[in-house]
Design an enzyme around this catalytic site. Structure first.
Site, mmCIF file in Angstrom:
data_model
loop_
_atom_site.group_PDB
_atom_site.id
_atom_site.type_symbol
_atom_site.label_atom_id
_atom_site.label_comp_id
_atom_site.label_asym_id
_atom_site.label_seq_id
_atom_site.Cartn_x
_atom_site.Cartn_y
_atom_site.Cartn_z
ATOM 1 N N GLN A 129 0.841 -1.209 0.000
ATOM 2 C CA GLN A 129 0.000 0.000 0.000
ATOM 3 C C GLN A 129 0.875 1.259 0.000
ATOM 4 O OE1 GLN A 129 -1.798 0.754 3.796
ATOM 5 N NE2 GLN A 129 -3.542 1.838 2.944
ATOM 6 N N GLY A 130 0.829 2.025 -1.061
ATOM 7 C CA GLY A 130 1.618 3.269 -1.148
ATOM 8 C C GLY A 130 0.754 4.483 -0.868
ATOM 9 N N TYR A 131 0.461 4.715 0.398
ATOM 10 C CA TYR A 131 -0.322 5.880 0.799
ATOM 11 C C TYR A 131 0.577 6.916 1.491
ATOM 12 C CZ TYR A 131 -5.134 4.015 0.091
ATOM 13 O OH TYR A 131 -6.319 3.553 -0.426
ATOM 14 N N SER A 132 1.159 6.541 2.650
ATOM 15 C CA SER A 132 1.857 7.518 3.493
ATOM 16 C C SER A 132 3.122 8.058 2.812
ATOM 17 C CB SER A 132 2.272 6.875 4.817
ATOM 18 O OG SER A 132 1.166 6.312 5.451
ATOM 19 N N SER A 164 4.528 -1.241 4.130
ATOM 20 C CA SER A 164 4.689 -2.632 4.596
ATOM 21 C C SER A 164 4.834 -3.565 3.397
ATOM 22 C CB SER A 164 3.469 -3.071 5.414
ATOM 23 O OG SER A 164 3.270 -2.190 6.490
ATOM 24 N N GLU A 247 -9.278 -1.659 5.124
ATOM 25 C CA GLU A 247 -8.093 -1.817 5.981
ATOM 26 C C GLU A 247 -8.484 -1.744 7.453
ATOM 27 O OE1 GLU A 247 -5.100 1.283 5.618
ATOM 28 O OE2 GLU A 247 -3.584 -0.035 6.500
ATOM 29 N N GLU A 378 -6.351 8.619 17.326
ATOM 30 C CA GLU A 378 -6.879 9.993 17.382
ATOM 31 C C GLU A 378 -7.707 10.296 16.135
ATOM 32 O OE1 GLU A 378 -3.632 9.259 18.034
ATOM 33 O OE2 GLU A 378 -3.827 9.478 20.205
HETATM 34 C C1 FAD Z 1 3.250 -0.884 11.583
HETATM 35 C C2 FAD Z 1 2.858 0.154 10.573
HETATM 36 C C3 FAD Z 1 2.642 -0.227 9.262
HETATM 37 C C4 FAD Z 1 2.308 0.733 8.305
HETATM 38 N N1 FAD Z 1 2.123 0.330 7.010
HETATM 39 C C5 FAD Z 1 1.817 1.254 6.062
HETATM 40 C C6 FAD Z 1 1.662 0.863 4.696
HETATM 41 O O1 FAD Z 1 1.808 -0.315 4.339
HETATM 42 N N2 FAD Z 1 1.395 1.817 3.789
HETATM 43 C C7 FAD Z 1 1.228 3.129 4.123
HETATM 44 O O2 FAD Z 1 0.943 3.936 3.245
HETATM 45 N N3 FAD Z 1 1.381 3.541 5.419
HETATM 46 C C8 FAD Z 1 1.672 2.636 6.384
HETATM 47 N N4 FAD Z 1 1.835 3.027 7.691
HETATM 48 C C9 FAD Z 1 1.783 4.462 8.013
HETATM 49 C C10 FAD Z 1 0.554 4.889 8.795
HETATM 50 O O3 FAD Z 1 -0.578 4.917 7.986
HETATM 51 C C11 FAD Z 1 0.875 6.276 9.392
HETATM 52 O O4 FAD Z 1 1.935 6.112 10.311
HETATM 53 C C12 FAD Z 1 -0.324 6.884 10.095
HETATM 54 O O5 FAD Z 1 -1.332 7.231 9.188
HETATM 55 C C13 FAD Z 1 0.087 8.143 10.913
HETATM 56 O O6 FAD Z 1 0.797 9.036 10.130
HETATM 57 P P1 FAD Z 1 2.203 9.622 10.622
HETATM 58 O O7 FAD Z 1 3.061 8.474 11.020
HETATM 59 O O8 FAD Z 1 2.713 10.532 9.561
HETATM 60 O O9 FAD Z 1 1.895 10.436 11.947
HETATM 61 P P2 FAD Z 1 1.324 11.910 12.044
HETATM 62 O O10 FAD Z 1 0.183 12.081 11.091
HETATM 63 O O11 FAD Z 1 2.460 12.877 11.931
HETATM 64 O O12 FAD Z 1 0.742 11.944 13.510
HETATM 65 C C14 FAD Z 1 1.559 12.162 14.662
HETATM 66 C C15 FAD Z 1 0.659 12.189 15.894
HETATM 67 O O13 FAD Z 1 -0.256 13.302 15.797
HETATM 68 C C16 FAD Z 1 -1.592 12.850 15.931
HETATM 69 N N5 FAD Z 1 -2.464 13.620 15.032
HETATM 70 C C17 FAD Z 1 -2.215 13.930 13.737
HETATM 71 N N6 FAD Z 1 -3.257 14.619 13.222
HETATM 72 C C18 FAD Z 1 -4.181 14.721 14.205
HETATM 73 C C19 FAD Z 1 -5.479 15.324 14.283
HETATM 74 N N7 FAD Z 1 -6.033 15.926 13.230
HETATM 75 N N8 FAD Z 1 -6.149 15.228 15.454
HETATM 76 C C20 FAD Z 1 -5.602 14.603 16.546
HETATM 77 N N9 FAD Z 1 -4.353 14.014 16.516
HETATM 78 C C21 FAD Z 1 -3.675 14.083 15.371
HETATM 79 C C22 FAD Z 1 -1.567 11.398 15.498
HETATM 80 O O14 FAD Z 1 -2.632 10.669 16.066
HETATM 81 C C23 FAD Z 1 -0.210 10.943 16.023
HETATM 82 O O15 FAD Z 1 -0.303 10.607 17.379
HETATM 83 C C24 FAD Z 1 2.180 2.099 8.667
HETATM 84 C C25 FAD Z 1 2.405 2.478 9.997
HETATM 85 C C26 FAD Z 1 2.734 1.518 10.943
HETATM 86 C C27 FAD Z 1 2.980 1.959 12.360
#
Ligand code: FAD
Length: 408
Positions: A129-132, A164, A247, A378
């Site tokens: 999955q290429g989202y983040s 992942s 998902e 959150e």
């Molecule tokens: C084990 C694992 C596997 C993953 N696999 C994939 C994958 O295969 N493909 C993919 O695309 N991504 C993947 N991800 C990424 C995942 O989707 C992101 O980590 C997640 O969406 C959070 O984004 P971020 O890490 O940039 O944190 P941030 O968005 O920077 O958030 C940091 C903190 O701020 C809080 N926060 C942010 N915005 C708000 C808001 N509006 N209100 C309240 N709190 C807020 C969050 O809850 C968090 O605690 C994976 C992550 C993990 C941990």
């Protein structure tokens, strides 16, 4: 909600149990933990999915013309329950089966369905999955990976992160920006990208479990044929959200929570303190009882959703509730196991002092990741608050005012 199964469903369950008793053997969970760096293990995980597929038990509810059985949702739920009950290994093609596959069934062209769906089921093609991106996680619509349509091809440039399984995936379902001038939710498209395309670089990242489960992925002038666009150009946000719902249901599966809790109870029975099994300790029993009530709530919530699916009723924000409640509960179950293990809790699977094969310290760290992946707790709370409870929307970022003193 009707909690009884029809005689046909009960017969199917018996038949599946018998098949699992006969065929599960050495595939049983625990012996088959996927090591991301070992191609032999990945091959073996694909073989297990293939065995299950050939027996007819993978994605039974998919339409027959794409390799499924056209089974009803209750039959599918029975398969999910029985695989967990028998401690069968998870499926390596899970992101294909549970995320992009159902999305293609909903939004894909006939050619896309015929091309991609059967190979998802047989594990011939594994998906990631290429989202983040480094600057787009919770605020996913800020993504900046650019795809420019030139003739019949998109030219993709940019970076994804936390991807992942990218190091062994064959395909990626990927969000790209195709109109940088449009409002951010409206300039996004959903592409299917062959991971063997020239210009793709993958670098594994080490997680706190010590595993190399996710990756950074770079695109440098990667060419993607136009017919690998899913849905309309610039309308990928709607498609992306459909995948996110799948998902969240996958990460919030009640069966996974039940399995983890059953393992915790086994641990409590087998662990002793002062010559007595800890399950006889009243404080431990109270803690287990509190967790058991939450596990039961998750189970009944899942059954209610199954009823909604059978009756064709909309499931609302159930996916967010599942994801939020189950991932946090899984983490609490693992935390309880660490407390039961006391000073042995920190011993990983490599340690000769590890109890229960070092399962629980890994679960504790892994389940924390699951609270973040697929949208953090959150974010799920925001969705539930705004879309179900009718609470006011969270403040959006205001356009930046120039600072009077510097004009910047
Ligand atoms: C084990 C694992 C596997 C993953 N696999 C994939 C994958 O295969 N493909 C993919 O695309 N991504 C993947 N991800 C990424 C995942 O989707 C992101 O980590 C997640 O969406 C959070 O984004 P971020 O890490 O940039 O944190 P941030 O968005 O920077 O958030 C940091 C903190 O701020 C809080 N926060 C942010 N915005 C708000 C808001 N509006 N209100 C309240 N709190 C807020 C969050 O809850 C968090 O605690 C994976 C992550 C993990 C941990």
């Amino acid at each position: 909600m009707d909690l009884t199964y029809s005689p046909e469903h009960e017969a199917f369950r018996r038949q599946l149990r018998a098949w699992l008793r006969k065929n599960l053997g050495s595939w049983r969970r625990g012996q088959e933990r996927l090591d991301y760096d070992d191609p032999r293990r990945i091959e073996r995980a694909k073989q297990w999915q293939r065995v299950l597929y050939e027996a007819g038990y993978v994605a039974m509810s998919w339409p027959k013309e794409y390799g499924g059985q056209g089974a009803d949702p209750i039959t599918q739920a029975i398969v999910d329950e029985e695989l967990v009950r028998a401690q069968a290994p998870g499926l390596i093609g899970q992101m294909g089966i549970q995320m992009v596959g159902p999305t293609l069934i909903q939004f894909g062209t006939e050619e896309q369905k015929r091309r991609f769906l059967p190979k998802i089921l047989t594990a011939e093609e594994i998906w990631c999955q290429g989202y983040s991106e480094p600057n787009a996680g919770s605020d996913l619509a800020s993504l900046q990976t650019r795809a420019e349509l030139v003739g019949d091809e998109f030219i993709v440039n940019g970076q994804k992160i936390w991807t992942s399984n990218a190091q062994f995936a064959d395909w990626m379902f990927c969000l790209v920006r195709t109109d940088p001038k449009a409002p951010k939710h409206q300039g996004i498209s959903y592409l299917l990208i062959d991971m063997k395309s020239p210009g793709i670089g993958v670098r594994p990242l080490v997680q706190m479990t010590g595993e190399r489960g996710f990756n950074e992925v770079w695109f440098e002038n990667v060419r993607v044929p136009r017919d690998q666009l899913v849905g309309e150009l610039n309308q990928g946000w709607q498609v992306a959200n459909a995948t996110l719902l799948h998902e969240r249901n996958m990460l919030g599966a009640a069966t996974r929570t039940q399995e983890l809790f059953a393992a915790l109870v086994r641990l409590a029975k087998l662990t002793s303190q002062g010559g007595k099994s800890v399950i006889e300790n009243p404080v431990v029993r109270q803690r287990l009882a509190a967790l058991a009530m939450r596990v039961e709530a998750v189970r009944y919530h899942a059954l209610r959703q199954l009823t909604d699916t059978v009756l064709g009723r909309p499931r609302g924000i159930a996916a967010s509730v599942n994801k939020l409640v189950a991932t946090e509960l899984n983490h609490d179950i693992a935390a309880c196991a660490l407390d039961l293990l006391g000073s042995y809790a920190t011993q990983s699977s490599q340690s000769k002092f590890a109890l229960d094969h070092g399962k629980w310290i890994r679960e504790f760290m892994f389940t924390l990741g699951m609270i973040i992946g697929g949208g953090t707790s959150e974010i799920q709370k925001n969705i539930i608050a705004e879309r179900s409870l009718g609470l006011p929307r969270e403040p959006r970022h205001l356009p930046r005012e120039p600072r009077p003193e510097t004009g910047q």
